[in-house]
Design a protein around this motif. Structure first.
Motif, PDB file in Angstrom:
ATOM      1  N   SER A 189     -39.722 124.663  64.965  1.00 38.65           N
ATOM      2  CA  SER A 189     -40.873 125.506  64.648  1.00 38.65           C
ATOM      3  C   SER A 189     -41.127 125.475  63.151  1.00 38.65           C
ATOM      4  CB  SER A 189     -40.631 126.961  65.083  1.00 38.65           C
ATOM      5  OG  SER A 189     -40.422 127.053  66.473  1.00 38.65           O
ATOM      6  N   ILE A 190     -42.389 125.510  62.782  1.00 43.37           N
ATOM      7  CA  ILE A 190     -42.777 125.654  61.381  1.00 43.37           C
ATOM      8  C   ILE A 190     -42.867 127.142  61.065  1.00 43.37           C
ATOM      9  CG2 ILE A 190     -44.645 125.327  59.726  1.00 43.37           C
ATOM     10  CD1 ILE A 190     -43.354 122.754  60.172  1.00 43.37           C
ATOM     11  N   VAL A 191     -42.182 127.565  60.010  1.00 44.05           N
ATOM     12  CA  VAL A 191     -42.252 128.960  59.563  1.00 44.05           C
ATOM     13  C   VAL A 191     -43.282 129.036  58.443  1.00 44.05           C
ATOM     14  CG1 VAL A 191     -40.987 130.909  58.608  1.00 44.05           C
ATOM     15  CG2 VAL A 191     -39.821 129.302  60.145  1.00 44.05           C
ATOM     16  N   GLN A 192     -44.359 129.771  58.688  1.00 43.92           N
ATOM     17  CA  GLN A 192     -45.417 129.889  57.697  1.00 43.92           C
ATOM     18  C   GLN A 192     -45.889 131.341  57.627  1.00 43.92           C
ATOM     19  OE1 GLN A 192     -47.694 126.713  59.393  1.00 43.92           O
ATOM     20  NE2 GLN A 192     -48.687 128.023  60.898  1.00 43.92           N
ATOM     21  N   ASN A 193     -46.977 131.595  56.956  1.00 41.42           N
ATOM     22  CA  ASN A 193     -47.403 132.985  56.777  1.00 41.42           C
ATOM     23  C   ASN A 193     -47.874 133.603  58.096  1.00 41.42           C
ATOM     24  OD1 ASN A 193     -48.008 135.323  55.203  1.00 41.42           O
ATOM     25  ND2 ASN A 193     -50.172 134.770  55.280  1.00 41.42           N
ATOM     26  N   THR A 194     -48.661 132.836  58.857  1.00 41.93           N
ATOM     27  CA  THR A 194     -49.147 133.316  60.153  1.00 41.93           C
ATOM     28  C   THR A 194     -48.861 132.262  61.216  1.00 41.93           C
ATOM     29  OG1 THR A 194     -51.346 132.407  59.696  1.00 41.93           O
ATOM     30  CG2 THR A 194     -50.968 134.724  59.134  1.00 41.93           C
ATOM     31  N   SER A 195     -48.717 132.684  62.450  1.00 44.28           N
ATOM     32  CA  SER A 195     -48.303 131.771  63.517  1.00 44.28           C
ATOM     33  C   SER A 195     -49.423 130.881  64.032  1.00 44.28           C
ATOM     34  CB  SER A 195     -47.718 132.575  64.683  1.00 44.28           C
ATOM     35  OG  SER A 195     -48.682 133.467  65.201  1.00 44.28           O
ATOM     36  N   ASP A 196     -50.687 131.292  63.829  1.00 41.68           N
ATOM     37  CA  ASP A 196     -51.792 130.529  64.407  1.00 41.68           C
ATOM     38  C   ASP A 196     -52.424 129.547  63.433  1.00 41.68           C
ATOM     39  OD1 ASP A 196     -52.813 132.466  62.788  1.00 41.68           O
ATOM     40  OD2 ASP A 196     -54.383 133.116  64.159  1.00 41.68           O
ATOM     41  N   PHE A 197     -51.928 129.452  62.204  1.00 40.42           N
ATOM     42  CA  PHE A 197     -52.519 128.557  61.208  1.00 40.42           C
ATOM     43  C   PHE A 197     -52.133 127.101  61.480  1.00 40.42           C
ATOM     44  CE2 PHE A 197     -51.823 126.096  57.304  1.00 40.42           C
ATOM     45  CZ  PHE A 197     -53.114 126.069  56.803  1.00 40.42           C
ATOM     46  N   ARG A 198     -53.087 126.176  61.268  1.00 40.17           N
ATOM     47  CA  ARG A 198     -52.837 124.745  61.297  1.00 40.17           C
ATOM     48  C   ARG A 198     -53.648 124.088  60.173  1.00 40.17           C
ATOM     49  NH1 ARG A 198     -49.491 126.059  64.303  1.00 40.17           N
ATOM     50  NH2 ARG A 198     -48.739 125.082  66.234  1.00 40.17           N
ATOM     51  N   PRO A 199     -53.033 123.212  59.392  1.00 45.92           N
ATOM     52  CA  PRO A 199     -53.810 122.506  58.357  1.00 45.92           C
ATOM     53  C   PRO A 199     -54.957 121.731  58.987  1.00 45.92           C
ATOM     54  CG  PRO A 199     -51.449 122.193  58.020  1.00 45.92           C
ATOM     55  CD  PRO A 199     -51.610 122.844  59.364  1.00 45.92           C
ATOM     56  N   SER A 200     -56.101 121.738  58.335  1.00 45.56           N
ATOM     57  CA  SER A 200     -57.301 121.128  58.913  1.00 45.56           C
ATOM     58  C   SER A 200     -57.464 119.661  58.537  1.00 45.56           C
ATOM     59  CB  SER A 200     -58.543 121.894  58.458  1.00 45.56           C
ATOM     60  OG  SER A 200     -58.664 121.843  57.038  1.00 45.56           O
ATOM     61  N   TRP A 201     -56.702 119.181  57.559  1.00 50.52           N
ATOM     62  CA  TRP A 201     -56.992 117.853  57.011  1.00 50.52           C
ATOM     63  C   TRP A 201     -56.150 116.728  57.621  1.00 50.52           C
ATOM     64  CZ3 TRP A 201     -53.116 115.524  53.889  1.00 50.52           C
ATOM     65  CH2 TRP A 201     -52.066 116.365  53.533  1.00 50.52           C
ATOM     66  N   PHE A 202     -55.204 117.065  58.509  1.00 48.75           N
ATOM     67  CA  PHE A 202     -54.499 116.039  59.261  1.00 48.75           C
ATOM     68  C   PHE A 202     -54.161 116.597  60.631  1.00 48.75           C
ATOM     69  CE2 PHE A 202     -51.139 118.426  57.148  1.00 48.75           C
ATOM     70  CZ  PHE A 202     -50.186 118.591  58.136  1.00 48.75           C
ATOM     71  N   ASN A 203     -53.858 115.712  61.568  1.00 41.96           N
ATOM     72  CA  ASN A 203     -53.536 116.119  62.932  1.00 41.96           C
ATOM     73  C   ASN A 203     -52.033 116.344  63.080  1.00 41.96           C
ATOM     74  OD1 ASN A 203     -56.234 115.880  63.818  1.00 41.96           O
ATOM     75  ND2 ASN A 203     -55.977 113.675  64.115  1.00 41.96           N
ATOM     76  N   SER A 204     -51.668 117.450  63.702  1.00 40.60           N
ATOM     77  CA  SER A 204     -50.256 117.721  63.998  1.00 40.60           C
ATOM     78  C   SER A 204     -50.083 117.851  65.509  1.00 40.60           C
ATOM     79  CB  SER A 204     -49.788 119.002  63.297  1.00 40.60           C
ATOM     80  OG  SER A 204     -50.578 120.106  63.672  1.00 40.60           O
ATOM     81  N   SER A 205     -48.866 117.675  65.958  1.00 44.11           N
ATOM     82  CA  SER A 205     -48.574 117.677  67.389  1.00 44.11           C
ATOM     83  C   SER A 205     -48.926 119.019  68.029  1.00 44.11           C
ATOM     84  CB  SER A 205     -47.092 117.361  67.618  1.00 44.11           C
ATOM     85  OG  SER A 205     -46.744 117.538  68.963  1.00 44.11           O
ATOM     86  N   ASP A 206     -49.563 118.950  69.209  1.00 46.83           N
ATOM     87  CA  ASP A 206     -49.881 120.165  69.954  1.00 46.83           C
ATOM     88  C   ASP A 206     -48.613 120.852  70.458  1.00 46.83           C
ATOM     89  OD1 ASP A 206     -52.579 119.707  69.591  1.00 46.83           O
ATOM     90  OD2 ASP A 206     -52.800 118.596  71.480  1.00 46.83           O
ATOM     91  N   LYS A 207     -47.526 120.090  70.547  1.00 43.53           N
ATOM     92  CA  LYS A 207     -46.262 120.640  71.036  1.00 43.53           C
ATOM     93  C   LYS A 207     -45.512 121.427  69.963  1.00 43.53           C
ATOM     94  CE  LYS A 207     -45.609 116.739  74.210  1.00 43.53           C
ATOM     95  NZ  LYS A 207     -44.715 115.604  74.573  1.00 43.53           N
TER      96      LYS A 207
END
Length: 303
Positions: free
Chosen positions: A31-49
């Motif tokens: 899991s990625i630990v970040q500020n909020t759980s629903d954030f995803r960077p918009s400038w590259f694609n990351s795995s849906d899993k």
């Protein structure tokens, strides 16, 4: 752990997501630990899993030292002894930030972290950083690995550009960028050359690749670098490079120099920067007979 939601294009952030995604693809829970759980960077694609959790949720989550491992980027070592008591991996993508981005982490503290039994492993991304860790830090060689940055050759593929375009990224050392471009624009030989400058600013990854593939030359202002992914991507797409190797990009620079498609510039050598660019432009203007094959070979090797 990233701790923050970072949406501006930063190569190190992308590589953290890629590492976590690969772990998931290999069957691990990550899991990625970040500020909020629903954030995803918009400038590259990351795995849906790939899952993300907020830093507040992570802080309240019980961890098991027999099963759980925390991975932190190198600037976060200040948090090392405040993290839960489980094994820790340092994903070090730039040894120049070993003592913090503002050089505010004392060498004694760094020594304590890298000699700690809680340190499970260190991942480095360049031969320069790998050697730095092995030669100068108090960590066993069995705990250090070189994790080579992979290039997405489906989008950063070779193209010998016929357009007179010069790409550059102004985010790093922007004052150097401004000085070099100002000096360049003051030269009659450039003003009359029909060459154009293409800045790469806050673009999605696919658009970055389009600019690089359409450009003949790439100006590198990144310094210091842990690896220099833009250098590798520029070579992969067929660009001739003029600029800084950023220390961490020396292995890329050396490969390019062997094939005469990388002109390294000493830090702050603005005169050398402009004159090297002039030489590179002349290679394309005069249709150097070996330029295409050299760029193709460099692309093949770096890819």
């Amino acid at each position: 752990i990233l701790k923050e939601d970072i949406d501006r294009p930063i190569g190190g952030v992308k590589q953290i997501y890629r590492l976590a995604s690969i772990l998931v693809e290999l069957g691990h829970q990550a899991s990625i630990v970040q500020n909020t759980s629903d954030f995803r960077p918009s400038w590259f694609n990351s795995s849906d899993k790939l899952q993300a959790i907020s830093f507040s949720d992570f802080s309240n989550r019980p961890l098991d030292s027999c099963f759980d491992i925390i991975v932190i980027p190198e600037p976060f070592i200040a948090l090392f002894f405040r993290l839960p008591n489980v094994p820790i991996i340092i994903f070090n993508q730039n040894m120049n930030f070993l003592h913090g981005e503002k050089m505010n982490i004392k060498p004694e503290f760094v020594h304590t972290v890298y000699s700690s039994p809680r340190l499970a492993h260190v991942l480095s991304v360049s031969q320069s950083d790998f050697s730095y860790i092995l030669n100068l830090l108090p960590v066993s060689s069995s705990k250090v690995s070189l994790l080579v940055n992979a290039i997405e050759t489906d989008i950063f593929d070779f193209n010998f550009a016929s357009s007179k375009s010069i790409a550059y990224m102004p985010r790093k050392n922007s004052d150097h960028v401004n000085i070099v471009l100002a000096l360049l624009n003051q030269q009659d030989w450039f003003a009359n050359s029909n060459w154009k400058l293409l800045p790469i600013i806050n673009l999605p990854q696919i658009d970055v690749s389009k600019i690089l593939r359409s450009s003949s030359i790439f100006l590198s202002f990144g310094y210091p670098e842990g690896f220099g992914l833009p250098l590798a991507e520029a070579l992969s797409t067929g660009c001739y490079i003029v600029g800084y190797d950023g220390i961490g990009g020396r292995e890329i620079s050396q490969l390019g120099q062997i094939l005469n498609v990388f002109q390294p510039i000493e830090f702050r050598d603005f005169h050398g920067f402009v004159m090297a660019l002039k030489t590179a432009m002349e290679l394309f203007d005069n249709a150097s007979p070996t330029l295409h094959s050299n760029l193709q070979s460099a692309s093949d090797l770096i890819s």
